[in-house]
Design a protein around this motif. Structure first.
Motif, PDB file in Angstrom:
ATOM      1  N   PHE A  67       4.009   3.897 -56.251  1.00 50.23           N
ATOM      2  CA  PHE A  67       3.775   2.451 -55.038  1.00 50.23           C
ATOM      3  C   PHE A  67       4.707   2.262 -54.204  1.00 50.23           C
ATOM      4  O   PHE A  67       5.135   1.720 -52.845  1.00 50.23           O
ATOM      5  N   ALA A  68       6.097   2.009 -55.052  1.00 48.37           N
ATOM      6  CA  ALA A  68       6.601   1.152 -54.866  1.00 48.37           C
ATOM      7  C   ALA A  68       7.792   2.206 -53.726  1.00 48.37           C
ATOM      8  O   ALA A  68       8.753   1.309 -52.093  1.00 48.37           O
ATOM      9  N   THR A  69       8.090   3.183 -54.003  1.00 53.67           N
ATOM     10  CA  THR A  69       8.486   3.917 -52.922  1.00 53.67           C
ATOM     11  C   THR A  69       8.194   3.886 -52.378  1.00 53.67           C
ATOM     12  O   THR A  69       9.184   4.389 -50.886  1.00 53.67           O
ATOM     13  N   ALA A  70       6.786   4.540 -52.023  1.00 49.53           N
ATOM     14  CA  ALA A  70       5.994   4.354 -50.404  1.00 49.53           C
ATOM     15  C   ALA A  70       5.822   3.782 -50.178  1.00 49.53           C
ATOM     16  O   ALA A  70       5.837   3.495 -48.842  1.00 49.53           O
ATOM     17  N   ARG A  71       6.270   2.533 -50.612  1.00 50.14           N
ATOM     18  CA  ARG A  71       5.982   1.249 -49.711  1.00 50.14           C
ATOM     19  C   ARG A  71       7.724   1.420 -49.191  1.00 50.14           C
ATOM     20  O   ARG A  71       7.705   0.824 -47.594  1.00 50.14           O
ATOM     21  N   ALA A  72       8.743   2.031 -49.821  1.00 51.35           N
ATOM     22  CA  ALA A  72       9.790   2.176 -49.334  1.00 51.35           C
ATOM     23  C   ALA A  72      10.343   2.759 -47.875  1.00 51.35           C
ATOM     24  O   ALA A  72      10.710   2.351 -47.098  1.00 51.35           O
ATOM     25  N   CYS A  73       8.819   3.630 -48.117  1.00 53.89           N
ATOM     26  CA  CYS A  73       9.666   4.547 -47.260  1.00 53.89           C
ATOM     27  C   CYS A  73       8.455   4.349 -45.888  1.00 53.89           C
ATOM     28  O   CYS A  73       9.324   4.285 -44.904  1.00 53.89           O
ATOM     29  N   ALA A  74       7.105   3.387 -46.228  1.00 54.90           N
ATOM     30  CA  ALA A  74       6.441   2.123 -45.410  1.00 54.90           C
ATOM     31  C   ALA A  74       7.435   1.280 -44.181  1.00 54.90           C
ATOM     32  O   ALA A  74       7.437   1.682 -43.232  1.00 54.90           O
ATOM     33  N   ALA A 111      10.506   0.422 -39.809  1.00 53.10           N
ATOM     34  CA  ALA A 111      11.682  -0.116 -39.418  1.00 53.10           C
ATOM     35  C   ALA A 111      11.960   1.187 -38.270  1.00 53.10           C
ATOM     36  O   ALA A 111      12.820   0.773 -36.415  1.00 53.10           O
ATOM     37  N   GLY A 112      11.784   1.782 -37.824  1.00 52.91           N
ATOM     38  CA  GLY A 112      11.758   3.081 -37.441  1.00 52.91           C
ATOM     39  C   GLY A 112      11.216   3.256 -35.671  1.00 52.91           C
ATOM     40  O   GLY A 112      11.956   2.888 -34.299  1.00 52.91           O
ATOM     41  N   PRO A 127       5.590  14.587 -33.778  1.00 54.92           N
ATOM     42  CA  PRO A 127       6.496  14.146 -32.012  1.00 54.92           C
ATOM     43  C   PRO A 127       6.937  12.897 -31.616  1.00 54.92           C
ATOM     44  O   PRO A 127       7.523  12.061 -32.523  1.00 54.92           O
ATOM     45  N   PRO A 128       7.873  13.166 -30.680  1.00 54.06           N
ATOM     46  CA  PRO A 128       8.221  11.872 -29.977  1.00 54.06           C
ATOM     47  C   PRO A 128       8.445  10.370 -30.789  1.00 54.06           C
ATOM     48  O   PRO A 128       6.729  10.968 -30.096  1.00 54.06           O
ATOM     49  N   GLY A 129       8.306   9.593 -31.469  1.00 59.08           N
ATOM     50  CA  GLY A 129       8.025   7.954 -31.252  1.00 59.08           C
ATOM     51  C   GLY A 129       6.728   7.975 -32.336  1.00 59.08           C
ATOM     52  O   GLY A 129       6.864   6.965 -32.926  1.00 59.08           O
ATOM     53  N   VAL A 130       6.960   8.584 -33.123  1.00 56.23           N
ATOM     54  CA  VAL A 130       6.458   8.483 -34.357  1.00 56.23           C
ATOM     55  C   VAL A 130       7.392   8.540 -35.614  1.00 56.23           C
ATOM     56  O   VAL A 130       8.211  10.194 -35.836  1.00 56.23           O
ATOM     57  N   ALA A 131       7.962   7.431 -36.075  1.00 58.20           N
ATOM     58  CA  ALA A 131       8.717   7.037 -36.776  1.00 58.20           C
ATOM     59  C   ALA A 131       8.195   8.012 -38.540  1.00 58.20           C
ATOM     60  O   ALA A 131       7.100   7.778 -38.859  1.00 58.20           O
ATOM     61  N   SER A 132       9.438   8.454 -39.804  1.00 57.10           N
ATOM     62  CA  SER A 132       8.847   8.788 -41.101  1.00 57.10           C
ATOM     63  C   SER A 132      10.018   8.571 -41.696  1.00 57.10           C
ATOM     64  O   SER A 132      10.954   8.125 -41.385  1.00 57.10           O
ATOM     65  N   PRO A 179       9.147  -5.402 -41.552  1.00 57.69           N
ATOM     66  CA  PRO A 179       8.687  -5.139 -42.662  1.00 57.69           C
ATOM     67  C   PRO A 179       7.857  -5.919 -43.472  1.00 57.69           C
ATOM     68  O   PRO A 179       7.847  -7.417 -43.255  1.00 57.69           O
ATOM     69  N   VAL A 180       7.201  -5.674 -44.040  1.00 60.34           N
ATOM     70  CA  VAL A 180       5.559  -6.780 -44.553  1.00 60.34           C
ATOM     71  C   VAL A 180       5.475  -6.033 -45.910  1.00 60.34           C
ATOM     72  O   VAL A 180       5.553  -4.570 -46.145  1.00 60.34           O
ATOM     73  N   ALA A 181       4.395  -6.656 -46.042  1.00 65.68           N
ATOM     74  CA  ALA A 181       3.396  -5.774 -47.218  1.00 65.68           C
ATOM     75  C   ALA A 181       2.629  -5.455 -46.567  1.00 65.68           C
ATOM     76  O   ALA A 181       2.095  -5.022 -45.775  1.00 65.68           O
ATOM     77  N   LEU A 182       2.108  -3.576 -47.057  1.00 62.27           N
ATOM     78  CA  LEU A 182       1.843  -3.315 -46.920  1.00 62.27           C
ATOM     79  C   LEU A 182       0.502  -3.007 -47.833  1.00 62.27           C
ATOM     80  O   LEU A 182      -0.135  -2.214 -49.461  1.00 62.27           O
ATOM     81  N   LEU A 183      -1.052  -4.118 -47.517  1.00 65.18           N
ATOM     82  CA  LEU A 183      -1.899  -3.594 -49.312  1.00 65.18           C
ATOM     83  C   LEU A 183      -2.923  -2.839 -48.862  1.00 65.18           C
ATOM     84  O   LEU A 183      -2.991  -2.905 -47.992  1.00 65.18           O
ATOM     85  N   PRO A 184      -3.592  -1.686 -49.887  1.00 64.91           N
ATOM     86  CA  PRO A 184      -4.522  -1.142 -49.640  1.00 64.91           C
ATOM     87  C   PRO A 184      -5.728  -2.388 -48.634  1.00 64.91           C
ATOM     88  O   PRO A 184      -6.171  -2.943 -49.604  1.00 64.91           O
TER      89      PRO A 184
END
Ligand SMILES: CC(C)(COP(=O)(O)OP(=O)(O)OC[C@H]1O[C@@H](n2cnc3c(N)ncnc32)[C@H](O)[C@@H]1OP(=O)(O)O)[C@@H](O)C(=O)NCCC(=O)NCCS
Length: 222
Positions: free
Chosen positions: A43-50, A55-56, A7-12, A61-66
């Motif tokens: 992992f790195a590509t998924a972080r780029a997406c995240a 940003a959306g 839906p609108p409001g969720v960035a991807s 940007p921040v570190a996204l650690l499990p």
């Protein structure tokens, strides 16, 4: 593709290869040190997406650690989800004030490996899959059921911190690109959550994609 389910409001953001990985934060790079090349790239590509998804919604940007249970540690005030499979990586993010839970999953659009369906689907679910398969043989319904359950788990876990087994949710798929998961009463009650998760699905480009989005109750501050 994943944006079609949101839906609108969720960035991807999504990627189909590992040609544009994120520059990892030191803590992320340390986590990946010594890991197999394939996992590091994924992992790195998924972080780029995240980070593009963040940003959306106007977030830095921040570190996204499990975190516990493997769920990614999104910054305060953000809910999100990550998926990767062969030929696909994606992440979604939304402000916690508008969205309470998000879960996405991607799978190759083929049959489940031998023996898996019996582990992930109840007799009732298998009966419904047989009906769907008889009506439309072009959709990998069994894989889709699995993919839907994984998206439900990714929406459930960050909010509850509890394990949810494949038998703990009964999923009904519709031919119209939606699904509904109803949690068994004991698990829903234990976590004090609404037992119904609604989701959407699509099959395209050799992939099955699912997304579960639960809106935050009105009036919840971000
Ligand atoms: C955790 C799980 C859902 C991941 O799904 P998957 O198809 O194996 O892998 P995907 O590539 O799609 O997703 C991996 C990403 O999921 C996220 N993830 C992992 N554990 C998670 C959790 N407990 N909660 C939310 N997200 C999680 C992570 O971001 C991970 O990527 P990363 O390690 O690069 O950050 C799956 O391995 C699992 O344990 N399933 C069993 C539980 C379940 O699905 N129950 C069904 C309930 S109805």
């Amino acid at each position: 593709m994943i944006e079609e389910l949101l839906p609108p409001g969720v960035a991807s953001s999504e990627a189909f290869d590992d040609e544009a990985p994120a520059v990892l934060f030191p803590a992320e790079a340390a986590l990946m040190a010594g890991r197999r090349e394939r996992r590091r790239r994924q992992f790195a590509t998924a972080r780029a997406c995240a980070r593009r998804a963040l940003a959306g919604i106007g977030r830095e940007p921040v570190a996204l650690l499990p975190g516990p249970g493997g769920a990614p540690g999104w910054p305060a005030g953000v809910v999100g989800s990550i998926t990767h499979c062969e030929g696909y990586r994606a992440a979604v993010a939304a402000p916690a004030g508008t969205v309470a839970a998000l879960g996405i999953d991607a799978e190759p659009a083929g049959p489940l490996p031998e023996g898996v369906l019996g582990l992930v689907a109840s007799e009732r679910e298998r009966g419904r899959l047989a009906v769907l398969g008889a009506r439309d043989g072009s959709v990998p319904w069994e894989r889709l059921l699995f993919c839907a359950k994984e998206a439900v788990y990714k929406a459930w876990y960050p909010a509850t911190g509890l394990w949810l087994g494949f038998a703990d949710a009964e999923v009904a798929l519709s031919r119209e690109g939606t699904f509904r998961a109803v949690l068994r009463p004991p698990v829903a009650a234990a976590a004090v959550v609404d037992p119904v998760y609604e989701g959407r699905w699509l099959v395209a480009g050799g992939l099955v994609l699912t997304a579960v989005v639960r809106h935050a109750p009105a009036g919840v501050a971000p």
